[in-house]
Write a protein that holds these residues in place. Sequence first.
Motif, mmCIF file in Angstrom:
data_model
loop_
_atom_site.group_PDB
_atom_site.id
_atom_site.type_symbol
_atom_site.label_atom_id
_atom_site.label_comp_id
_atom_site.label_asym_id
_atom_site.label_seq_id
_atom_site.Cartn_x
_atom_site.Cartn_y
_atom_site.Cartn_z
ATOM 1 N N THR A 37 3.754 34.718 7.690
ATOM 2 C CA THR A 37 4.857 34.084 6.961
ATOM 3 C C THR A 37 4.953 32.610 7.354
ATOM 4 N N SER A 38 5.416 31.794 6.429
ATOM 5 C CA SER A 38 5.509 30.358 6.717
ATOM 6 C C SER A 38 6.608 29.709 5.889
ATOM 7 N N ASP A 39 7.049 28.558 6.364
ATOM 8 C CA ASP A 39 7.981 27.712 5.623
ATOM 9 C C ASP A 39 7.862 26.309 6.195
ATOM 10 N N ILE A 40 8.562 25.360 5.590
ATOM 11 C CA ILE A 40 8.475 23.989 6.105
ATOM 12 C C ILE A 40 9.525 23.724 7.176
ATOM 13 N N VAL A 41 10.409 24.694 7.401
ATOM 14 C CA VAL A 41 11.377 24.604 8.489
ATOM 15 C C VAL A 41 11.361 25.927 9.251
ATOM 16 N N PRO A 42 11.703 25.913 10.553
ATOM 17 C CA PRO A 42 11.719 27.165 11.313
ATOM 18 C C PRO A 42 12.849 28.073 10.865
ATOM 19 N N GLY A 43 12.678 29.348 11.114
ATOM 20 C CA GLY A 43 13.707 30.315 10.767
ATOM 21 C C GLY A 43 13.331 31.690 11.265
ATOM 22 N N LYS A 44 14.246 32.614 11.178
ATOM 23 C CA LYS A 44 13.999 33.983 11.611
ATOM 24 C C LYS A 44 12.868 34.596 10.785
ATOM 25 N N ILE A 66 9.778 33.587 10.589
ATOM 26 C CA ILE A 66 8.769 32.619 10.147
ATOM 27 C C ILE A 66 7.711 32.468 11.243
ATOM 28 N N ASP A 67 6.453 32.789 10.911
ATOM 29 C CA ASP A 67 5.366 32.705 11.899
ATOM 30 C C ASP A 67 4.853 31.283 12.095
ATOM 31 N N ARG A 68 4.735 30.525 10.999
ATOM 32 C CA ARG A 68 4.147 29.185 11.082
ATOM 33 C C ARG A 68 4.957 28.195 10.257
ATOM 34 N N ILE A 69 5.030 26.966 10.741
ATOM 35 C CA ILE A 69 5.604 25.873 9.953
ATOM 36 C C ILE A 69 4.442 25.232 9.193
ATOM 37 N N ILE A 70 4.501 25.245 7.863
ATOM 38 C CA ILE A 70 3.389 24.747 7.053
ATOM 39 C C ILE A 70 3.917 23.847 5.949
ATOM 40 N N ASN A 71 3.370 22.648 5.883
ATOM 41 C CA ASN A 71 3.566 21.760 4.738
ATOM 42 C C ASN A 71 2.331 21.896 3.855
ATOM 43 N N VAL A 72 2.524 22.308 2.618
ATOM 44 C CA VAL A 72 1.379 22.636 1.770
ATOM 45 C C VAL A 72 0.535 21.424 1.389
#
Length: 226
Positions: free
Chosen positions: A47-54, A56-62
Amino acid sequence: RKYFLKKIYVRFYQEIELLLPKNVNGKVVELGSGAGFIKEVIPECITSDIVPGKGIDRIINVSKIPFQTKSVSAFIMLNTFHHIKDLEKALREMQRCLKPHGKIIMIEPCNSFWGRFIYKYFHHERFDPTTPDWKIKGKGRLTDANSAMPWIIFIRDKKIFKKRFPMLKIKTIRPHTPFAYLISGGFSGPQLLPSFLFGTIKLIENLLTPLNNLLGMFVTIELEKK
């Protein structure tokens, strides 16, 4: 906690799981995971997103995906693609990271007759099928979007897409789910029908499948790298 909404998302994740490449050994990465629960259906997914959160494995900017070339078997997106600011750059990064026969699988808003009516007049996100380019204006992570962008790139500008991305083949564009999401109330509204009627709504939607080009509120798009 909303029964209709949870069942819809499970159904979406299950559809994505069925489309995952079977003979490609590589990472499965969800972009824009947010508060989703895809690991309940696809446990191996990163799992990923551009901000951390519950969760979320990785912070990723596409625009600069931190994976090696030809290391990913699938990128998954659920209502994420139409939020990405520079879609051409994002697609090039995904293409770079994908292994041969790897896939980009997304479920997005559908520009059908019914979907266009709902998204244009009753939804908080912008819906503009006349946008000339593939970029989303604004700086907001969730507030800035164009729900028509999947239709713009893969249908309106299909010839341009094929010219810019000859290695990405459009395998599936399938409209679906005309009413269930509305009945669920989405994330902020109340559920409009009792939970025990979900099966009935699902049956009605299945019967209406031949009309999904007119009625579908969502569309599944499957791309495969040659």
